[in-house]
Motif scaffolding. Structure first.
Motif, PDB file in Angstrom:
ATOM      1  N   LEU A  39       0.832  -1.198   0.000  1.00 57.09           N
ATOM      2  CA  LEU A  39       0.000   0.000   0.000  1.00 57.09           C
ATOM      3  C   LEU A  39       0.874   1.259   0.000  1.00 57.09           C
ATOM      4  O   LEU A  39       0.599   2.210  -0.734  1.00 57.09           O
ATOM      5  CB  LEU A  39      -0.952  -0.009   1.196  1.00 57.09           C
ATOM      6  N   ALA A  40       1.926   1.247   0.773  1.00 56.94           N
ATOM      7  CA  ALA A  40       2.857   2.385   0.804  1.00 56.94           C
ATOM      8  C   ALA A  40       3.512   2.569  -0.563  1.00 56.94           C
ATOM      9  O   ALA A  40       3.711   3.701  -1.014  1.00 56.94           O
ATOM     10  CB  ALA A  40       3.903   2.184   1.884  1.00 56.94           C
ATOM     11  N   ARG A  41       3.828   1.478  -1.222  1.00 60.03           N
ATOM     12  CA  ARG A  41       4.415   1.560  -2.567  1.00 60.03           C
ATOM     13  C   ARG A  41       3.449   2.228  -3.531  1.00 60.03           C
ATOM     14  O   ARG A  41       3.841   3.085  -4.334  1.00 60.03           O
ATOM     15  CB  ARG A  41       4.784   0.160  -3.047  1.00 60.03           C
ATOM     16  N   LEU A  42       2.182   1.844  -3.466  1.00 61.46           N
ATOM     17  CA  LEU A  42       1.169   2.451  -4.322  1.00 61.46           C
ATOM     18  C   LEU A  42       1.068   3.949  -4.045  1.00 61.46           C
ATOM     19  O   LEU A  42       1.031   4.760  -4.967  1.00 61.46           O
ATOM     20  CB  LEU A  42      -0.188   1.764  -4.119  1.00 61.46           C
ATOM     21  N   VAL A  43       1.040   4.333  -2.780  1.00 64.03           N
ATOM     22  CA  VAL A  43       0.964   5.750  -2.414  1.00 64.03           C
ATOM     23  C   VAL A  43       2.177   6.501  -2.955  1.00 64.03           C
ATOM     24  O   VAL A  43       2.039   7.592  -3.528  1.00 64.03           O
ATOM     25  CB  VAL A  43       0.823   5.928  -0.882  1.00 64.03           C
ATOM     26  N   ARG A  44       3.359   5.941  -2.824  1.00 67.59           N
ATOM     27  CA  ARG A  44       4.575   6.597  -3.334  1.00 67.59           C
ATOM     28  C   ARG A  44       4.499   6.821  -4.839  1.00 67.59           C
ATOM     29  O   ARG A  44       4.929   7.855  -5.350  1.00 67.59           O
ATOM     30  CB  ARG A  44       5.818   5.767  -2.995  1.00 67.59           C
ATOM     31  N   GLU A  45       3.933   5.862  -5.554  1.00 65.59           N
ATOM     32  CA  GLU A  45       3.801   6.016  -7.009  1.00 65.59           C
ATOM     33  C   GLU A  45       2.736   7.042  -7.363  1.00 65.59           C
ATOM     34  O   GLU A  45       2.910   7.827  -8.291  1.00 65.59           O
ATOM     35  CB  GLU A  45       3.494   4.669  -7.671  1.00 65.59           C
ATOM     36  N   LEU A  46       1.636   7.057  -6.638  1.00 68.25           N
ATOM     37  CA  LEU A  46       0.571   8.026  -6.911  1.00 68.25           C
ATOM     38  C   LEU A  46       1.019   9.454  -6.632  1.00 68.25           C
ATOM     39  O   LEU A  46       0.636  10.376  -7.348  1.00 68.25           O
ATOM     40  CB  LEU A  46      -0.682   7.683  -6.094  1.00 68.25           C
ATOM     41  N   VAL A  47       1.853   9.648  -5.612  1.00 64.09           N
ATOM     42  CA  VAL A  47       2.356  10.985  -5.276  1.00 64.09           C
ATOM     43  C   VAL A  47       3.176  11.560  -6.433  1.00 64.09           C
ATOM     44  O   VAL A  47       3.243  12.775  -6.600  1.00 64.09           O
ATOM     45  CB  VAL A  47       3.189  10.937  -3.971  1.00 64.09           C
TER      46      VAL A  47
END
Length: 78
Positions: free
Chosen positions: A9-17
């Motif tokens: 989930l943190a990886r997804l957030v980092r990519e979305l940012v």
């Protein structure tokens, strides 16, 4: 809600940012939305992104968006 700095989930957030106009909170909202979404809905989004990256480029004549070497305007003989 805070997201742990590790994990999927943190990886997804980092990519979305990394997207323009998307800050940390917006990225978290989007990530949670995708997490709650039906699997098919999320995969359709992923497939659309992949299809654009694989099939869309810039026209070799005018640099407009094209699905091939030439855009629809440069392909038109008129």
């Amino acid at each position: 809600m805070s997201i742990d700095q590790q994990g999927l989930l943190a990886r997804l957030v980092r990519e979305l940012v990394r997207l323009p106009g998307i800050g940390q909170k917006s990225a978290q909202r989007l990530a949670f939305h995708l997490l709650k979404a039906e699997r098919d809905d999320a995969l359709r989004l992923a497939d659309a992104i992949r299809a654009v990256k694989d099939g869309v480029s810039f026209c070799i004549e005018c640099r407009n968006i094209a699905e091939g070497d030439l855009c629809e305007f440069c392909r038109d003989p008129k």
